[in-house]
Design a protein around this motif. Structure first.
Motif, PDB file in Angstrom:
ATOM      1  N   ASP A 189       0.893  -0.863   0.001  1.00 46.90           N
ATOM      2  CA  ASP A 189      -0.053   0.300   0.146  1.00 46.90           C
ATOM      3  C   ASP A 189       0.982   0.898  -0.353  1.00 46.90           C
ATOM      4  O   ASP A 189       0.381   2.315   0.389  1.00 46.90           O
ATOM      5  N   SER A 190       1.656   1.516  -0.094  1.00 42.73           N
ATOM      6  CA  SER A 190       3.259   2.008  -0.135  1.00 42.73           C
ATOM      7  C   SER A 190       3.729   2.739  -1.590  1.00 42.73           C
ATOM      8  O   SER A 190       4.131   1.522  -1.928  1.00 42.73           O
TER       9      SER A 190
ATOM     10  N   LEU B 117      -3.909  -6.189  -8.232  1.00 41.13           N
ATOM     11  CA  LEU B 117      -3.124  -5.150  -7.542  1.00 41.13           C
ATOM     12  C   LEU B 117      -1.757  -5.215  -7.260  1.00 41.13           C
ATOM     13  O   LEU B 117      -1.215  -4.107  -6.267  1.00 41.13           O
TER      14      LEU B 117
ATOM     15  N   GLU C  39       0.279  -2.074  -8.701  1.00 44.47           N
ATOM     16  CA  GLU C  39      -0.384  -0.929  -9.691  1.00 44.47           C
ATOM     17  C   GLU C  39       0.317  -0.308 -10.024  1.00 44.47           C
ATOM     18  O   GLU C  39       1.589  -0.105  -9.356  1.00 44.47           O
TER      19      GLU C  39
ATOM     20  N   VAL D 118       1.403   3.186 -10.517  1.00 43.01           N
ATOM     21  CA  VAL D 118       1.619   4.858  -9.580  1.00 43.01           C
ATOM     22  C   VAL D 118       1.523   6.402 -10.469  1.00 43.01           C
ATOM     23  O   VAL D 118       3.265   6.122 -11.122  1.00 43.01           O
TER      24      VAL D 118
ATOM     25  N   ARG E 214       2.662   0.537  -6.476  1.00 45.92           N
ATOM     26  CA  ARG E 214       2.406  -0.058  -5.395  1.00 45.92           C
ATOM     27  C   ARG E 214       1.242  -1.207  -6.018  1.00 45.92           C
ATOM     28  O   ARG E 214       0.989  -1.926  -6.974  1.00 45.92           O
TER      29      ARG E 214
ATOM     30  N   ASN F 155      -1.678  -2.740  -4.301  1.00 44.10           N
ATOM     31  CA  ASN F 155      -2.716  -2.504  -3.411  1.00 44.10           C
ATOM     32  C   ASN F 155      -3.650  -3.372  -2.769  1.00 44.10           C
ATOM     33  O   ASN F 155      -4.095  -4.097  -3.570  1.00 44.10           O
TER      34      ASN F 155
ATOM     35  N   SER G 238      -4.823  -2.949  -0.249  1.00 44.11           N
ATOM     36  CA  SER G 238      -5.571  -2.481   1.182  1.00 44.11           C
ATOM     37  C   SER G 238      -6.855  -2.642   1.353  1.00 44.11           C
ATOM     38  O   SER G 238      -7.875  -2.809  -0.027  1.00 44.11           O
TER      39      SER G 238
END
Length: 229
Positions: free
Chosen positions: A174-175, A215, A217, A219, A225, A227, A229
């Protein structure tokens, strides 16, 4: 004083070049094996299971790309790091090498010091990472010791580069991860060629993730990233 360890196979048909490489690697602490023919190099790699292979592309017996493909098909060498060494200096040739799954690519003529530094960087990256041996995030489970990847419990074959890219993201869920950070972590440094091939590796990685490809992604303006979450 020598501070490195590990077995390195040099597959190079120019004896003076092979001897130069061996001299510098041995002085740095590595054990070195030499093959001057593609077929001999392939057989030696499968028999000796080196920690890293320096592979010339223009070889008698069997060309380097064909040797590389065979090594990747065999479980004994499927994840062995490979540094391609060749006189083919065009950007397109380097891109082809990276897209094939090489861990690094060095063109002739080369600096022996640079070659040793690149070998050191690859060897450091392939060492077991500190901390947990296994990392699990969402549907992903990665075993650092065996470099095995499991997607919802099912094993999926990844190249060593794909594994390292995914692991970097999985350990930072998630970062958003900057492109240059990804490049430095996987290849040891950042340059235009690596930047162009990063996207190719990510595309191949996503294709292996199937229904879970979304999942990972993109950016825009930053990098990638995971993802979950």
């Amino acid at each position: 004083m020598a501070e490195n360890s590990g077995k390195i196979l040099v597959v190079e048909d120019e004896c003076d070049v092979a001897d130069l490489i061996a001299f510098n690697l041995e002085r740095s602490g590595y054990e070195v094996l030499i093959a001057n023919d593609g077929l001999v190099g392939q057989d030696l790699a499968l028999r000796e299971r080196p920690d890293l292979i320096i592979l010339d592309l223009m070889l008698p017996g069997k060309d380097g790309y064909s040797v590389f493909k065979e090594l990747r098909r065999d479980n004994r060498t499927a994840h062995t790091p490979v540094l391609m060494l060749t006189a083919r200096a065009q950007t397109e040739d380097r891109i082809k090498g990276f897209e094939a799954g090489a861990d690094d690519y060095l063109t002739k003529p080369f600096s022996p010091k640079e070659l040793v530094l690149r070998v050191n960087a690859i060897m450091r990256r392939t060492e077991a990472s500190p901390g947990a041996v296994e990392v699990t995030v969402g549907p992903f489970r990665l075993d650092k010791n065996s470099m095995s990847f499991y997607l919802v419990g099912e094993k999926v074959d990844l190249t060593s580069t794909e594994f390292k890219l995914l692991l970097f993201l999985v350990e930072r869920p998630d970062s958003p991860q900057d492109r240059n950070d990804l490049l430095r972590n996987v290849w040891g440094y950042s340059d235009e060629v690596h930047s162009r091939t990063l996207d190719t590796h990510m595309k191949r990685l996503r294709s292996k993730l199937g229904d879970y490809a979304n999942l990972v992604e993109t950016v825009r303006g930053i990098g990638y990233r995971l993802n979950v979450s």
